[in-house]
Design a protein around this motif. Sequence first.
Motif, PDB file in Angstrom:
ATOM      1  N   ALA A  25      46.702  54.138  39.661  1.00 39.44           N
ATOM      2  CA  ALA A  25      45.215  54.650  39.478  1.00 39.44           C
ATOM      3  C   ALA A  25      44.802  53.403  38.651  1.00 39.44           C
ATOM      4  N   VAL A  26      45.351  52.972  37.674  1.00 41.00           N
ATOM      5  CA  VAL A  26      44.857  52.095  36.985  1.00 41.00           C
ATOM      6  C   VAL A  26      44.660  50.568  37.602  1.00 41.00           C
ATOM      7  N   GLU A  27      45.458  50.297  38.452  1.00 37.68           N
ATOM      8  CA  GLU A  27      45.611  49.053  39.324  1.00 37.68           C
ATOM      9  C   GLU A  27      44.288  49.302  40.327  1.00 37.68           C
ATOM     10  N   ALA A  28      44.275  50.258  40.767  1.00 37.48           N
ATOM     11  CA  ALA A  28      43.011  50.624  41.852  1.00 37.48           C
ATOM     12  C   ALA A  28      41.531  50.289  41.010  1.00 37.48           C
ATOM     13  N   ALA A  29      41.642  50.808  39.987  1.00 35.81           N
ATOM     14  CA  ALA A  29      40.289  50.833  38.902  1.00 35.81           C
ATOM     15  C   ALA A  29      40.246  49.519  38.552  1.00 35.81           C
ATOM     16  N   THR A  30      41.357  48.683  38.278  1.00 39.79           N
ATOM     17  CA  THR A  30      41.001  47.440  37.739  1.00 39.79           C
ATOM     18  C   THR A  30      40.477  46.603  39.018  1.00 39.79           C
ATOM     19  N   MET A  31      41.127  46.774  40.120  1.00 37.47           N
ATOM     20  CA  MET A  31      40.583  46.034  41.344  1.00 37.47           C
ATOM     21  C   MET A  31      39.232  46.354  41.892  1.00 37.47           C
ATOM     22  N   ALA A  32      38.734  47.480  41.378  1.00 33.23           N
ATOM     23  CA  ALA A  32      37.260  47.839  41.850  1.00 33.23           C
ATOM     24  C   ALA A  32      36.199  47.533  40.486  1.00 33.23           C
ATOM     25  N   CYS A  33      36.696  47.087  39.389  1.00 34.46           N
ATOM     26  CA  CYS A  33      35.948  46.788  37.950  1.00 34.46           C
ATOM     27  C   CYS A  33      35.206  45.589  38.370  1.00 34.46           C
ATOM     28  N   GLU A  34      34.142  45.368  37.772  1.00 37.08           N
ATOM     29  CA  GLU A  34      33.436  44.042  37.869  1.00 37.08           C
ATOM     30  C   GLU A  34      33.330  43.335  36.608  1.00 37.08           C
ATOM     31  N   CYS A  35      34.391  43.725  35.565  1.00 32.89           N
ATOM     32  CA  CYS A  35      34.453  42.947  34.381  1.00 32.89           C
ATOM     33  C   CYS A  35      34.902  41.526  34.617  1.00 32.89           C
ATOM     34  N   GLN A  36      34.431  40.559  33.942  1.00 27.40           N
ATOM     35  CA  GLN A  36      35.217  39.151  34.244  1.00 27.40           C
ATOM     36  C   GLN A  36      36.456  39.073  34.376  1.00 27.40           C
ATOM     37  N   GLU A  37      37.051  39.759  33.513  1.00 26.45           N
ATOM     38  CA  GLU A  37      38.667  39.767  33.455  1.00 26.45           C
ATOM     39  C   GLU A  37      39.294  40.363  34.848  1.00 26.45           C
ATOM     40  N   ALA A  38      38.671  41.414  35.207  1.00 30.26           N
ATOM     41  CA  ALA A  38      39.288  42.064  36.367  1.00 30.26           C
ATOM     42  C   ALA A  38      38.801  41.249  37.598  1.00 30.26           C
ATOM     43  N   VAL A  39      37.532  40.564  37.626  1.00 35.72           N
ATOM     44  CA  VAL A  39      37.340  39.514  38.710  1.00 35.72           C
ATOM     45  C   VAL A  39      38.109  38.389  38.736  1.00 35.72           C
ATOM     46  N   SER A  40      38.752  37.850  37.608  1.00 39.60           N
ATOM     47  CA  SER A  40      39.588  36.900  37.631  1.00 39.60           C
ATOM     48  C   SER A  40      40.959  37.293  38.118  1.00 39.60           C
ATOM     49  N   TYR A  41      41.245  38.549  37.749  1.00 43.25           N
ATOM     50  CA  TYR A  41      42.543  39.199  37.952  1.00 43.25           C
ATOM     51  C   TYR A  41      42.579  39.169  39.436  1.00 43.25           C
ATOM     52  N   ARG A  42      41.430  39.733  40.016  1.00 43.13           N
ATOM     53  CA  ARG A  42      41.507  39.985  41.535  1.00 43.13           C
ATOM     54  C   ARG A  42      41.630  38.711  42.394  1.00 43.13           C
ATOM     55  N   ARG A  43      40.800  37.605  41.948  1.00 46.25           N
ATOM     56  CA  ARG A  43      40.826  36.332  42.801  1.00 46.25           C
ATOM     57  C   ARG A  43      42.315  35.676  42.716  1.00 46.25           C
ATOM     58  N   GLU A  44      43.012  35.846  41.483  1.00 50.06           N
ATOM     59  CA  GLU A  44      44.305  35.396  41.228  1.00 50.06           C
ATOM     60  C   GLU A  44      45.362  36.379  42.114  1.00 50.06           C
ATOM     61  N   ARG A  45      45.196  37.587  42.190  1.00 51.65           N
ATOM     62  CA  ARG A  45      45.874  38.431  42.965  1.00 51.65           C
ATOM     63  C   ARG A  45      45.820  37.903  44.622  1.00 51.65           C
ATOM     64  N   GLU A  46      44.661  37.620  45.077  1.00 49.47           N
ATOM     65  CA  GLU A  46      44.333  37.445  46.333  1.00 49.47           C
ATOM     66  C   GLU A  46      44.924  36.100  46.570  1.00 49.47           C
ATOM     67  N   ARG A  47      44.850  35.221  45.581  1.00 49.66           N
ATOM     68  CA  ARG A  47      45.369  33.947  45.960  1.00 49.66           C
ATOM     69  C   ARG A  47      46.832  33.800  46.093  1.00 49.66           C
ATOM     70  N   ARG A  48      47.418  34.808  45.368  1.00 47.29           N
ATOM     71  CA  ARG A  48      48.985  34.795  45.386  1.00 47.29           C
ATOM     72  C   ARG A  48      49.242  35.533  46.831  1.00 47.29           C
ATOM     73  N   GLU A  49      48.634  36.680  47.361  1.00 46.21           N
ATOM     74  CA  GLU A  49      48.850  37.229  48.292  1.00 46.21           C
ATOM     75  C   GLU A  49      48.664  36.398  49.708  1.00 46.21           C
ATOM     76  N   ARG A  50      47.632  35.578  49.686  1.00 48.38           N
ATOM     77  CA  ARG A  50      47.293  34.813  50.747  1.00 48.38           C
ATOM     78  C   ARG A  50      48.343  33.520  50.796  1.00 48.38           C
ATOM     79  N   THR A  51      48.802  33.183  49.709  1.00 48.33           N
ATOM     80  CA  THR A  51      49.960  32.178  49.751  1.00 48.33           C
ATOM     81  C   THR A  51      50.957  32.713  50.312  1.00 48.33           C
ATOM     82  N   LEU A  52      51.546  33.892  49.893  1.00 50.93           N
ATOM     83  CA  LEU A  52      52.791  34.659  50.478  1.00 50.93           C
ATOM     84  C   LEU A  52      52.470  34.894  52.042  1.00 50.93           C
ATOM     85  N   GLU A  53      51.443  34.975  52.549  1.00 53.56           N
ATOM     86  CA  GLU A  53      51.056  35.502  53.805  1.00 53.56           C
ATOM     87  C   GLU A  53      51.485  34.172  54.750  1.00 53.56           C
ATOM     88  N   ASN A  54      50.836  32.894  53.863  1.00 54.96           N
ATOM     89  CA  ASN A  54      50.867  31.539  54.683  1.00 54.96           C
ATOM     90  C   ASN A  54      52.363  31.108  54.962  1.00 54.96           C
TER      91      ASN A  54
END
Length: 119
Positions: A25-54
Amino acid sequence: MISTAPCRFCGQIVQIQDALTDEDAVEAATMACECQEAVSYRRERERRERTLENIRALFGREEDTAVQILIAAAEGVLDGEVTKIALTLYDGTKASISQTSQGDINVERTETKKRRLTG
């Protein structure tokens, strides 16, 4: 069912869909939040996932030892501990993982076929 959970960075309460655990629940809330730290966290997580997919797309499934090594190497590049990793696999295929100046991660596979006849 809709519930609420706090963002792990700013504590803002966010409405979320079903979550299995409080941690989910906290992870889902963090992924949906628009605070600067959550946005940075979301970008980094997406970058990691894209790299592993590649890596999986170019080199196969994680059951292969070579792919496990590439994933571990990619973690070093993603964490900024390494700027580039280059490996030669058992069949002569070359793998390279590096970070661009824009912060993107390049995953590259090079297959070279060479033939020689001596008479």
